[in-house]
Design a protein around this motif. Structure first.
Motif, short mmCIF file in Angstrom:
data_model
loop_
_atom_site.label_atom_id
_atom_site.label_comp_id
_atom_site.label_asym_id
_atom_site.label_seq_id
_atom_site.Cartn_x
_atom_site.Cartn_y
_atom_site.Cartn_z
N TRP A 31 0.83 -1.19 0.00
CA TRP A 31 0.00 0.00 0.00
C TRP A 31 0.87 1.25 0.00
O TRP A 31 0.58 2.22 -0.73
CB TRP A 31 -0.93 0.01 1.21
CG TRP A 31 -1.84 1.20 1.27
CD1 TRP A 31 -3.01 1.38 0.59
CD2 TRP A 31 -1.65 2.39 2.06
NE1 TRP A 31 -3.55 2.61 0.89
CE2 TRP A 31 -2.75 3.24 1.79
CE3 TRP A 31 -0.67 2.80 2.96
CZ2 TRP A 31 -2.87 4.49 2.41
CZ3 TRP A 31 -0.80 4.04 3.56
CH2 TRP A 31 -1.89 4.86 3.29
N LEU A 32 1.92 1.25 0.79
CA LEU A 32 2.83 2.40 0.83
C LEU A 32 3.55 2.58 -0.50
O LEU A 32 3.72 3.70 -0.98
CB LEU A 32 3.85 2.23 1.96
CG LEU A 32 3.31 2.34 3.39
CD1 LEU A 32 4.40 2.01 4.39
CD2 LEU A 32 2.76 3.74 3.66
N ALA A 33 4.00 1.46 -1.09
CA ALA A 33 4.79 1.55 -2.32
C ALA A 33 3.92 1.82 -3.55
O ALA A 33 4.37 2.51 -4.48
CB ALA A 33 5.58 0.25 -2.53
N LEU A 34 2.68 1.28 -3.57
CA LEU A 34 1.88 1.35 -4.78
C LEU A 34 0.52 1.99 -4.59
O LEU A 34 0.14 2.90 -5.31
CB LEU A 34 1.69 -0.08 -5.35
CG LEU A 34 2.95 -0.82 -5.77
CD1 LEU A 34 2.61 -2.24 -6.18
CD2 LEU A 34 3.64 -0.11 -6.91
N THR A 42 3.68 11.74 0.74
CA THR A 42 4.56 12.90 0.93
C THR A 42 4.20 13.64 2.21
O THR A 42 5.07 14.01 3.01
CB THR A 42 4.45 13.85 -0.27
OG1 THR A 42 4.80 13.15 -1.46
CG2 THR A 42 5.39 15.04 -0.09
N GLY A 43 2.90 13.89 2.41
CA GLY A 43 2.47 14.58 3.62
C GLY A 43 2.79 13.79 4.88
O GLY A 43 3.21 14.37 5.90
N SER A 44 2.63 12.46 4.83
CA SER A 44 2.95 11.62 5.98
C SER A 44 4.44 11.67 6.30
O SER A 44 4.83 11.75 7.47
CB SER A 44 2.52 10.18 5.71
OG SER A 44 1.12 10.10 5.48
N ILE A 260 5.61 13.66 -15.41
CA ILE A 260 5.18 15.05 -15.66
C ILE A 260 4.49 15.61 -14.42
O ILE A 260 4.73 16.76 -14.02
CB ILE A 260 4.27 15.10 -16.90
CG1 ILE A 260 5.07 14.79 -18.16
CG2 ILE A 260 3.61 16.48 -17.02
CD1 ILE A 260 4.25 14.65 -19.41
N ASP A 261 3.61 14.80 -13.79
CA ASP A 261 2.98 15.25 -12.54
C ASP A 261 4.04 15.56 -11.48
O ASP A 261 3.94 16.57 -10.77
CB ASP A 261 2.04 14.16 -12.01
CG ASP A 261 0.67 14.22 -12.66
OD1 ASP A 261 0.39 15.20 -13.37
OD2 ASP A 261 -0.11 13.27 -12.48
N LEU A 262 5.02 14.68 -11.37
CA LEU A 262 6.09 14.88 -10.39
C LEU A 262 6.84 16.18 -10.66
O LEU A 262 7.12 16.95 -9.73
CB LEU A 262 7.06 13.69 -10.42
CG LEU A 262 8.34 13.83 -9.61
CD1 LEU A 262 8.03 13.98 -8.13
CD2 LEU A 262 9.26 12.62 -9.85
N SER A 263 7.15 16.42 -11.92
CA SER A 263 7.87 17.64 -12.28
C SER A 263 7.06 18.88 -11.91
O SER A 263 7.60 19.84 -11.34
CB SER A 263 8.17 17.64 -13.78
OG SER A 263 8.97 16.53 -14.14
N SER A 319 8.50 9.73 -2.96
CA SER A 319 7.22 9.04 -3.01
C SER A 319 6.89 8.57 -4.42
O SER A 319 6.38 7.46 -4.61
CB SER A 319 6.11 9.96 -2.48
OG SER A 319 5.92 11.08 -3.31
N TYR A 320 7.16 9.39 -5.42
CA TYR A 320 6.86 9.00 -6.80
C TYR A 320 7.83 7.94 -7.32
O TYR A 320 7.41 6.98 -7.97
CB TYR A 320 6.89 10.23 -7.72
CG TYR A 320 5.56 10.93 -7.83
CD1 TYR A 320 4.69 10.68 -8.89
CD2 TYR A 320 5.15 11.84 -6.85
CE1 TYR A 320 3.47 11.32 -8.98
CE2 TYR A 320 3.92 12.48 -6.94
CZ TYR A 320 3.08 12.21 -8.01
OH TYR A 320 1.87 12.84 -8.09
N ILE A 321 9.12 8.12 -7.05
CA ILE A 321 10.09 7.14 -7.54
C ILE A 321 9.91 5.80 -6.85
O ILE A 321 10.15 4.74 -7.46
CB ILE A 321 11.53 7.67 -7.32
CG1 ILE A 321 11.75 8.92 -8.16
CG2 ILE A 321 12.55 6.61 -7.68
CD1 ILE A 321 11.52 8.73 -9.65
N LEU A 322 9.45 5.79 -5.61
CA LEU A 322 9.17 4.54 -4.92
C LEU A 322 8.13 3.72 -5.69
O LEU A 322 8.30 2.51 -5.90
CB LEU A 322 8.66 4.82 -3.50
CG LEU A 322 8.22 3.60 -2.68
CD1 LEU A 322 9.39 2.68 -2.42
CD2 LEU A 322 7.60 4.06 -1.36
#
Length: 344
Positions: A31-34, A42-44, A260-263, A319-322
């Protein structure tokens, strides 16, 4: 693992219906990874980091609150963060340009991409018997529907054969296939591209393990099969094989979408991060915050909060790269090549 153990594993036809059950990993970890929303992760991370920093400065190393009150300590911390954020923002712009550059190219390349896409859609349309849906979730559902239909047609054809061993194996295989397909179709129902839901559902269908067993049963019982039964096996293998490139295409599109979202998010977060780091350098000194709040030193709370805000671009990246790295690792191989037992 011995050769006997390998053979025993190869003969295990039935598999669990979800990636988590097949992987044998904890629900929380996946759940944390996917599964979790990346902004929630990120907030956590930010909240946990802030709490850990304050507790460490209060209880683990009490002199820290007096140390960070000195101008030199604050300057050292936030001048480094200021430079790191500027560098990271520049890097993100570069990554965005690389992602966008994949969509650019001369007319011939664009025509080739379009031709390949239409060829694949035409092949899928011929396989499913009607126009290929444009919605990614419905597209995958149609392939799964066709796969189930062809599996049942194969069972009907083989039931006339009289080979009880083949029929028993095929019954177990098709029960596993239809159960897995029904679970994935249920998850795909209503899933919209742009979220992770479509790709997450697609990851639960272990088509490669199923292709292997179709090939194994066809080869093992080939002498007992008629031409029509051989053709049914090949049709089932084809529909399973179509799920592979379809999933990989959707995965590639999601990776581009997510990057793109991450950027964009990092660029949005970089502005307040740079402002906070610059403000700490310009306005905060040893005598700026001298009181306490709820038993905690104000200067410690301010520095912890500013440090956390300055690290949010990095936390977004983590968080995104995970998620992207986890998906990439679980889908390294396309086709009936199992890299580890948990990928079945």
């Amino acid at each position: 693992m011995s050769e006997k153990d390998d053979n025993d594993n190869d003969n295990e036809i039935s598999t669990a219906n979800t990636m988590r059950e097949r992987a044998g990993e904890s629900r929380i970890k996946l759940w944390l990874a996917l599964g979790a929303r990346r902004l929630v992760i990120t907030g956590s991370m930010a909240v946990l980091f802030f709490i850990a920093f304050v507790l460490a400065g209060t209880f683990l190393y009490p002199p820290l609150k007096s140390a960070i009150a000195t101008t030199d300590t604050i300057e050292t911390m936030f001048s480094t963060l200021l430079g790191a954020n500027i560098t990271a923002t520049t890097l993100v712009v570069t990554i965005t340009q690389l992602v966008i550059s994949q969509e650019n190219g001369p007319l011939g390349d664009q025509r080739g991409r379009m031709s390949d896409a239409m060829d694949f859609r035409g092949f899928v349309s011929e396989m499913i018997g009607h126009t290929t849906p444009s919605d990614p979730s419905k597209f995958l559902q149609e392939i799964l529907d066709t796969t189930e239909r062809r599996a049942n047609e194969l069972r009907d054809a083989v039931s006339e054969n009289g080979n009880s061993d083949l029929l028993d194996e095929l019954d177990e295989f098709i029960d596993s296939l239809t159960g897995n397909a029904d679970t994935v179709k249920e998850q795909l129902d209503g899933a919209k591209f742009g979220t992770f839901d479509v790709l997450f559902a697609a990851l639960n269908f272990n088509y490669s393990w199923k292709i292997f067993h179709v090939e194994r049963m066809r080869d093992e019982y080939g002498d007992d099969l008629s031409d029509d039964q051989h053709r049914k096996f090949e049709q089932l293998k084809t529909s399973l094989s179509m799920f592979g490139p379809a999933r990989e295409h959707i995965k590639t599109l999601y990776f581009q979408w997510a990057l793109i979202d991450l950027s964009q998010l990092i660029l949005y977060a970089a502005i307040p991060a740079l402002f906070v780091a610059g403000s700490m350098l310009a306005f905060v000194g040893s005598g700026t915050f001298t009181g306490t709040t709820l038993g905690f030193s104000d200067i410690l709370l301010v520095v912890a909060g500013a440090f956390t805000v300055s690290l949010i671009p990095f936390m977004l990246l983590v968080s995104y790269i995970l998620r992207i790295a986890t998906v990439a690792k679980r889908t390294l191989a396309i086709g009936p090549l199992i890299l580890r037992d948990s990928q079945r």
